[in-house]
Design a protein around this motif. Sequence first.
Motif, PDB file in Angstrom:
ATOM      1  N   LYS A   1       0.842  -1.206   0.000  1.00  0.00           N
ATOM      2  CA  LYS A   1       0.000   0.000   0.000  1.00  0.00           C
ATOM      3  C   LYS A   1       0.878   1.256   0.000  1.00  0.00           C
ATOM      4  O   LYS A   1       0.598   2.220  -0.717  1.00  0.00           O
ATOM      5  CB  LYS A   1      -0.895  -0.043   1.248  1.00  0.00           C
ATOM      6  CG  LYS A   1      -1.809   1.129   1.392  1.00  0.00           C
ATOM      7  CD  LYS A   1      -3.215   0.715   1.056  1.00  0.00           C
ATOM      8  CE  LYS A   1      -4.222   1.761   1.413  1.00  0.00           C
ATOM      9  NZ  LYS A   1      -4.989   1.443   2.586  1.00  0.00           N
ATOM     10  N   GLU A   2       1.963   1.235   0.781  1.00  0.00           N
ATOM     11  CA  GLU A   2       2.832   2.410   0.851  1.00  0.00           C
ATOM     12  C   GLU A   2       3.475   2.683  -0.521  1.00  0.00           C
ATOM     13  O   GLU A   2       3.539   3.841  -0.968  1.00  0.00           O
ATOM     14  CB  GLU A   2       3.905   2.197   1.937  1.00  0.00           C
ATOM     15  CG  GLU A   2       4.898   3.331   2.124  1.00  0.00           C
ATOM     16  CD  GLU A   2       4.256   4.729   2.276  1.00  0.00           C
ATOM     17  OE1 GLU A   2       3.101   4.826   2.746  1.00  0.00           O
ATOM     18  OE2 GLU A   2       4.916   5.728   1.890  1.00  0.00           O
ATOM     19  N   GLU A   3       3.936   1.634  -1.210  1.00  0.00           N
ATOM     20  CA  GLU A   3       4.486   1.839  -2.562  1.00  0.00           C
ATOM     21  C   GLU A   3       3.411   2.442  -3.477  1.00  0.00           C
ATOM     22  O   GLU A   3       3.688   3.320  -4.291  1.00  0.00           O
ATOM     23  CB  GLU A   3       4.914   0.495  -3.187  1.00  0.00           C
ATOM     24  CG  GLU A   3       6.197  -0.119  -2.678  1.00  0.00           C
ATOM     25  CD  GLU A   3       6.433  -1.485  -3.339  1.00  0.00           C
ATOM     26  OE1 GLU A   3       5.751  -2.460  -2.964  1.00  0.00           O
ATOM     27  OE2 GLU A   3       7.266  -1.570  -4.256  1.00  0.00           O
ATOM     28  N   THR A   4       2.165   1.961  -3.309  1.00  0.00           N
ATOM     29  CA  THR A   4       1.077   2.432  -4.179  1.00  0.00           C
ATOM     30  C   THR A   4       0.739   3.897  -3.906  1.00  0.00           C
ATOM     31  O   THR A   4       0.486   4.671  -4.841  1.00  0.00           O
ATOM     32  CB  THR A   4      -0.166   1.537  -3.973  1.00  0.00           C
ATOM     33  OG1 THR A   4       0.246   0.183  -4.113  1.00  0.00           O
ATOM     34  CG2 THR A   4      -1.248   1.837  -4.987  1.00  0.00           C
ATOM     35  N   VAL A   5       0.763   4.270  -2.612  1.00  0.00           N
ATOM     36  CA  VAL A   5       0.519   5.681  -2.261  1.00  0.00           C
ATOM     37  C   VAL A   5       1.590   6.559  -2.927  1.00  0.00           C
ATOM     38  O   VAL A   5       1.292   7.596  -3.531  1.00  0.00           O
ATOM     39  CB  VAL A   5       0.528   5.861  -0.715  1.00  0.00           C
ATOM     40  CG1 VAL A   5       0.602   7.331  -0.329  1.00  0.00           C
ATOM     41  CG2 VAL A   5      -0.699   5.195  -0.098  1.00  0.00           C
ATOM     42  N   GLN A   6       2.846   6.125  -2.847  1.00  0.00           N
ATOM     43  CA  GLN A   6       3.943   6.919  -3.433  1.00  0.00           C
ATOM     44  C   GLN A   6       3.838   6.949  -4.958  1.00  0.00           C
ATOM     45  O   GLN A   6       4.032   7.994  -5.588  1.00  0.00           O
ATOM     46  CB  GLN A   6       5.312   6.360  -3.007  1.00  0.00           C
ATOM     47  CG  GLN A   6       5.607   6.472  -1.526  1.00  0.00           C
ATOM     48  CD  GLN A   6       5.396   7.887  -0.986  1.00  0.00           C
ATOM     49  OE1 GLN A   6       5.530   8.887  -1.689  1.00  0.00           O
ATOM     50  NE2 GLN A   6       5.019   7.981   0.284  1.00  0.00           N
TER      51      GLN A   6
ATOM     52  N   THR B   1      -5.101   1.341  -9.142  1.00  0.00           N
ATOM     53  CA  THR B   1      -5.289   2.390  -8.121  1.00  0.00           C
ATOM     54  C   THR B   1      -4.503   3.642  -8.488  1.00  0.00           C
ATOM     55  O   THR B   1      -5.043   4.750  -8.498  1.00  0.00           O
ATOM     56  CB  THR B   1      -4.806   1.882  -6.742  1.00  0.00           C
ATOM     57  OG1 THR B   1      -5.601   0.769  -6.373  1.00  0.00           O
ATOM     58  CG2 THR B   1      -4.921   2.951  -5.670  1.00  0.00           C
ATOM     59  N   SER B   2      -3.223   3.476  -8.796  1.00  0.00           N
ATOM     60  CA  SER B   2      -2.387   4.659  -9.046  1.00  0.00           C
ATOM     61  C   SER B   2      -2.806   5.337 -10.343  1.00  0.00           C
ATOM     62  O   SER B   2      -2.813   6.581 -10.432  1.00  0.00           O
ATOM     63  CB  SER B   2      -0.908   4.287  -9.080  1.00  0.00           C
ATOM     64  OG  SER B   2      -0.714   3.243 -10.002  1.00  0.00           O
ATOM     65  N   SER B   3      -3.208   4.555 -11.347  1.00  0.00           N
ATOM     66  CA  SER B   3      -3.631   5.143 -12.619  1.00  0.00           C
ATOM     67  C   SER B   3      -4.879   6.001 -12.410  1.00  0.00           C
ATOM     68  O   SER B   3      -4.931   7.169 -12.817  1.00  0.00           O
ATOM     69  CB  SER B   3      -3.898   4.013 -13.622  1.00  0.00           C
ATOM     70  OG  SER B   3      -4.639   4.480 -14.722  1.00  0.00           O
TER      71      SER B   3
ATOM     72  N   ALA C   1     -11.322  -1.153  -4.240  1.00  0.00           N
ATOM     73  CA  ALA C   1     -12.219  -0.053  -3.838  1.00  0.00           C
ATOM     74  C   ALA C   1     -11.714   0.589  -2.549  1.00  0.00           C
ATOM     75  O   ALA C   1     -11.632   1.817  -2.443  1.00  0.00           O
ATOM     76  CB  ALA C   1     -13.643  -0.580  -3.659  1.00  0.00           C
ATOM     77  N   ALA C   2     -11.348  -0.264  -1.586  1.00  0.00           N
ATOM     78  CA  ALA C   2     -10.923   0.259  -0.282  1.00  0.00           C
ATOM     79  C   ALA C   2      -9.637   1.086  -0.425  1.00  0.00           C
ATOM     80  O   ALA C   2      -9.501   2.156   0.173  1.00  0.00           O
ATOM     81  CB  ALA C   2     -10.723  -0.897   0.692  1.00  0.00           C
ATOM     82  N   TRP C   3      -8.697   0.606  -1.252  1.00  0.00           N
ATOM     83  CA  TRP C   3      -7.448   1.353  -1.453  1.00  0.00           C
ATOM     84  C   TRP C   3      -7.734   2.718  -2.086  1.00  0.00           C
ATOM     85  O   TRP C   3      -7.193   3.744  -1.679  1.00  0.00           O
ATOM     86  CB  TRP C   3      -6.484   0.562  -2.377  1.00  0.00           C
ATOM     87  CG  TRP C   3      -5.741  -0.529  -1.683  1.00  0.00           C
ATOM     88  CD1 TRP C   3      -6.194  -1.300  -0.642  1.00  0.00           C
ATOM     89  CD2 TRP C   3      -4.419  -0.992  -1.980  1.00  0.00           C
ATOM     90  NE1 TRP C   3      -5.233  -2.218  -0.291  1.00  0.00           N
ATOM     91  CE2 TRP C   3      -4.134  -2.057  -1.098  1.00  0.00           C
ATOM     92  CE3 TRP C   3      -3.456  -0.643  -2.922  1.00  0.00           C
ATOM     93  CZ2 TRP C   3      -2.925  -2.747  -1.117  1.00  0.00           C
ATOM     94  CZ3 TRP C   3      -2.249  -1.332  -2.952  1.00  0.00           C
ATOM     95  CH2 TRP C   3      -1.989  -2.368  -2.043  1.00  0.00           C
ATOM     96  N   MET C   4      -8.605   2.719  -3.095  1.00  0.00           N
ATOM     97  CA  MET C   4      -8.870   3.993  -3.791  1.00  0.00           C
ATOM     98  C   MET C   4      -9.617   4.969  -2.877  1.00  0.00           C
ATOM     99  O   MET C   4      -9.313   6.167  -2.861  1.00  0.00           O
ATOM    100  CB  MET C   4      -9.643   3.738  -5.086  1.00  0.00           C
ATOM    101  CG  MET C   4      -8.770   3.037  -6.115  1.00  0.00           C
ATOM    102  SD  MET C   4      -9.435   3.117  -7.787  1.00  0.00           S
ATOM    103  CE  MET C   4     -10.840   2.056  -7.646  1.00  0.00           C
ATOM    104  N   VAL C   5     -10.583   4.447  -2.120  1.00  0.00           N
ATOM    105  CA  VAL C   5     -11.339   5.311  -1.199  1.00  0.00           C
ATOM    106  C   VAL C   5     -10.382   5.907  -0.162  1.00  0.00           C
ATOM    107  O   VAL C   5     -10.397   7.110   0.117  1.00  0.00           O
ATOM    108  CB  VAL C   5     -12.496   4.519  -0.542  1.00  0.00           C
ATOM    109  CG1 VAL C   5     -13.069   5.247   0.659  1.00  0.00           C
ATOM    110  CG2 VAL C   5     -13.598   4.260  -1.574  1.00  0.00           C
ATOM    111  N   ASP C   6      -9.507   5.080   0.381  1.00  0.00           N
ATOM    112  CA  ASP C   6      -8.510   5.538   1.368  1.00  0.00           C
ATOM    113  C   ASP C   6      -7.609   6.629   0.807  1.00  0.00           C
ATOM    114  O   ASP C   6      -7.368   7.655   1.448  1.00  0.00           O
ATOM    115  CB  ASP C   6      -7.566   4.380   1.695  1.00  0.00           C
ATOM    116  CG  ASP C   6      -7.966   3.679   2.953  1.00  0.00           C
ATOM    117  OD1 ASP C   6      -9.113   3.856   3.385  1.00  0.00           O
ATOM    118  OD2 ASP C   6      -7.096   2.927   3.476  1.00  0.00           O
TER     119      ASP C   6
END
Length: 435
Positions: A52-57, A181-183, A218-223
């Motif tokens: 998740k942290e890599e995805t946020v970055q 998510t990142s896209s 969904a949860a990752w994108m909402v977050d």
Amino acid sequence: MNAVDVINKKRRGEALSTEEIEYMVMGFTNGVILDYQMSALLMAICLQGMTKEETVQLTRIMRDSGETVDLSEIRGIKVDKHSTGGVGDKTTLIVAPIAAACGVPIAKMSGRGLGFTGGTVDKMESIPGFVTSMERDAFIRSVNEIGIAVIGQTGHIAPADKKMYALRDVTGTTESISLITSSIMSKKLAAGADAIVLDVKCGSGAFMKTYEDARELAAWMVDIGRGNGKSMTAVISDMEQPLGNVVGNALEVREAIDVLSGGGPKDIRALSLRLAAEMILLGGRSGGDRAKAEAIALEALDSGAALEKFRQFVTNQGGDPRITVDQSLLGEAGFAVEVRAAADGYVTALDAMQVGLASQHAGAGREKKEDDIDMSAGIILAKKTGDEVRAGDLLCTVYGNNEAKVKTGAEEAHKAYSIGPDKPEQPALIKEIID
Ligand code: URA
């Protein structure tokens, strides 16, 4: 730092540092990292995943790779809507005019097709004269004047995504929670809306095949959206079979007009109303009352206000509004091949991905990033999951302007149908709302 080391690190399943992600993404955006190196990294991400942290970055780096849009000159709460990609999903063409007719300002940027899924920009470009690019001032003015403008994602918004998206489309690297998510979120965060409704698809015709994966996405994108100050809702919806009865660019515009005119298939109408209601709710047009938001959306559709908004929207972007009364203006395909049932029984499954691929191969999608799309290509489904059939009945018709491609599409469309003796249960169209 060098690209091969970073690719190898991800291939071994290790987490990348922020500097390594930035090196690859910005290097690729600036042309220093080459297509084949980025392709290798994307494949390693697809296979090994990202934390998740890599995805946020990754999302932040992609968002900051270009310009961020300031929509503050537009009055009201700007609500965006985004689908994670499906087959036959023409909801934006219906939902955006419904929400705009209810007073929700729509200043939206949409994407092109990806893999076997279609994209709103390609669909809109099948409308004669319709222009999907606009200068910033004209975009803002359109939304202030008529309440709606939908344009293609410009090269200035998340250019890293634009390049990566085109590469993912043709390298089999679309189906990754982190990459999706990142896209999506890099573009949505850069595009300036205050609130976002996500339509997260789940099933054979979605990038997320299982409910669990769709829920996680969904949860990752909402977050990530909330962490960046956006109001977020995610609707998880079924994509085991195509949405509606048609797939393909001009054909989908026709079906969207049918729904806006009060007809159209039940599933696409129901999902469009749900998504529009969620936008009305987030847009503050129903005093926080979900049931009232549903009633407002329904009234806009049934009264013809949404169809009128669609006409204004098409006219404003250079399109021919007569398409709403004369759909032949959207063009006719030169070839049609019918697909017929080989046995009696019920359609026990209609594999959405297989239909998406059949439509793509008939000419409706790209196989290489430079490919042109045949706007008339696509499929009209005469039977869907749960329908009874007799041997020889029409299952679907495949259309397009290249005879060989249409024949290939028809062979593939045939494989999408499973026929058996028992009537199957219909999966729920809307599985969950995360708000
Ligand atoms: N839509 C996007 O914008 N990006 C993806 O990766 C998938 C769907």
